[in-house]
Design a protein around this motif. Sequence first.
Motif, PDB file in Angstrom:
ATOM      1  N   MET A  87     -15.961   2.862  17.869  1.00  0.00           N
ATOM      2  CA  MET A  87     -15.198   3.314  19.010  1.00  0.00           C
ATOM      3  C   MET A  87     -13.987   4.089  18.493  1.00  0.00           C
ATOM      4  SD  MET A  87     -13.179   1.373  22.069  1.00  0.00           S
ATOM      5  CE  MET A  87     -13.132  -0.099  21.168  1.00  0.00           C
ATOM      6  N   ARG A  88     -13.603   5.108  19.275  1.00  0.00           N
ATOM      7  CA  ARG A  88     -12.442   5.913  18.924  1.00  0.00           C
ATOM      8  C   ARG A  88     -11.543   6.037  20.151  1.00  0.00           C
ATOM      9  NH1 ARG A  88     -13.733  11.625  16.551  1.00  0.00           N
ATOM     10  NH2 ARG A  88     -13.786  12.210  18.728  1.00  0.00           N
ATOM     11  N   ILE A  89     -10.244   5.764  19.959  1.00  0.00           N
ATOM     12  CA  ILE A  89      -9.262   5.886  21.028  1.00  0.00           C
ATOM     13  C   ILE A  89      -8.272   6.977  20.627  1.00  0.00           C
ATOM     14  CG2 ILE A  89      -7.442   4.746  22.347  1.00  0.00           C
ATOM     15  CD1 ILE A  89      -8.834   2.069  21.717  1.00  0.00           C
ATOM     16  N   THR A  90      -8.076   7.935  21.526  1.00  0.00           N
ATOM     17  CA  THR A  90      -7.104   8.996  21.303  1.00  0.00           C
ATOM     18  C   THR A  90      -6.108   8.983  22.449  1.00  0.00           C
ATOM     19  OG1 THR A  90      -8.806  10.343  20.226  1.00  0.00           O
ATOM     20  CG2 THR A  90      -6.786  11.468  20.896  1.00  0.00           C
ATOM     21  N   VAL A  91      -4.824   9.014  22.097  1.00  0.00           N
ATOM     22  CA  VAL A  91      -3.752   9.055  23.089  1.00  0.00           C
ATOM     23  C   VAL A  91      -3.109  10.431  22.994  1.00  0.00           C
ATOM     24  CG1 VAL A  91      -1.585   8.051  23.876  1.00  0.00           C
ATOM     25  CG2 VAL A  91      -3.333   6.576  22.866  1.00  0.00           C
ATOM     26  N   TYR A  92      -3.239  11.204  24.057  1.00  0.00           N
ATOM     27  CA  TYR A  92      -2.584  12.502  24.149  1.00  0.00           C
ATOM     28  C   TYR A  92      -1.219  12.237  24.766  1.00  0.00           C
ATOM     29  CZ  TYR A  92      -7.103  14.435  23.022  1.00  0.00           C
ATOM     30  OH  TYR A  92      -8.285  14.740  22.378  1.00  0.00           O
ATOM     31  N   SER A  93      -0.176  12.540  24.009  1.00  0.00           N
ATOM     32  CA  SER A  93       1.163  12.106  24.340  1.00  0.00           C
ATOM     33  C   SER A  93       2.155  13.259  24.265  1.00  0.00           C
ATOM     34  CB  SER A  93       1.549  11.020  23.319  1.00  0.00           C
ATOM     35  OG  SER A  93       2.809  10.492  23.573  1.00  0.00           O
ATOM     36  N   LYS A  94       3.387  12.971  24.672  1.00  0.00           N
ATOM     37  CA  LYS A  94       4.473  13.933  24.503  1.00  0.00           C
ATOM     38  C   LYS A  94       5.745  13.169  24.172  1.00  0.00           C
ATOM     39  CE  LYS A  94       5.688  14.269  29.371  1.00  0.00           C
ATOM     40  NZ  LYS A  94       5.952  15.169  30.469  1.00  0.00           N
ATOM     41  N   PRO A  95       6.718  13.825  23.542  1.00  0.00           N
ATOM     42  CA  PRO A  95       7.962  13.142  23.171  1.00  0.00           C
ATOM     43  C   PRO A  95       8.748  12.684  24.395  1.00  0.00           C
ATOM     44  CG  PRO A  95       7.741  15.244  22.011  1.00  0.00           C
ATOM     45  CD  PRO A  95       6.670  15.201  23.055  1.00  0.00           C
ATOM     46  N   GLN A  96       9.501  11.624  24.198  1.00  0.00           N
ATOM     47  CA  GLN A  96      10.387  11.074  25.226  1.00  0.00           C
ATOM     48  C   GLN A  96       9.655  10.754  26.528  1.00  0.00           C
ATOM     49  OE1 GLN A  96      13.793  13.633  25.575  1.00  0.00           O
ATOM     50  NE2 GLN A  96      14.199  13.567  23.394  1.00  0.00           N
ATOM     51  N   CYS A  97       8.473  10.213  26.406  1.00  0.00           N
ATOM     52  CA  CYS A  97       7.644   9.842  27.552  1.00  0.00           C
ATOM     53  C   CYS A  97       7.526   8.316  27.572  1.00  0.00           C
ATOM     54  CB  CYS A  97       6.272  10.508  27.418  1.00  0.00           C
ATOM     55  SG  CYS A  97       5.020   9.910  28.564  1.00  0.00           S
ATOM     56  N   VAL A  98       8.112   7.697  28.576  1.00  0.00           N
ATOM     57  CA  VAL A  98       8.139   6.239  28.667  1.00  0.00           C
ATOM     58  C   VAL A  98       6.731   5.662  28.738  1.00  0.00           C
ATOM     59  CG1 VAL A  98       8.914   4.297  30.080  1.00  0.00           C
ATOM     60  CG2 VAL A  98      10.434   6.242  29.704  1.00  0.00           C
ATOM     61  N   GLN A  99       5.875   6.243  29.570  1.00  0.00           N
ATOM     62  CA  GLN A  99       4.502   5.736  29.697  1.00  0.00           C
ATOM     63  C   GLN A  99       3.710   5.939  28.403  1.00  0.00           C
ATOM     64  OE1 GLN A  99       2.294   6.764  33.189  1.00  0.00           O
ATOM     65  NE2 GLN A  99       4.066   6.587  34.520  1.00  0.00           N
TER      66      GLN A  99
END
Length: 80
Positions: A1-13
């Motif tokens: 299984m592979r989990i990828t989190v697409y994120s951005k800086p200063q994002c609480v969630q």
Amino acid sequence: MRITVYSKPQCVQCDATQRTLRSVGADFTVVDLTEQPAALEYVTEDLGYSQAPVVVVEDGTGQHHWSGYNRDRLKAAAAA
């Protein structure tokens, strides 16, 4: 299984998502949407999301994804 989190800086969630995955011992990859234009296009155009984080889980049955912090889905993905 592979989990990828697409994120951005200063994002609480985004931070909460990563913290939850770490707390359950999940192996995951973080992609910063502000540094990866192709990833931003994938998330917005291909998957249709306009809010970070976007979590993509690839398991043996296909690809599952959602946007926003969802503790229950994160724990279920890590347990699989």
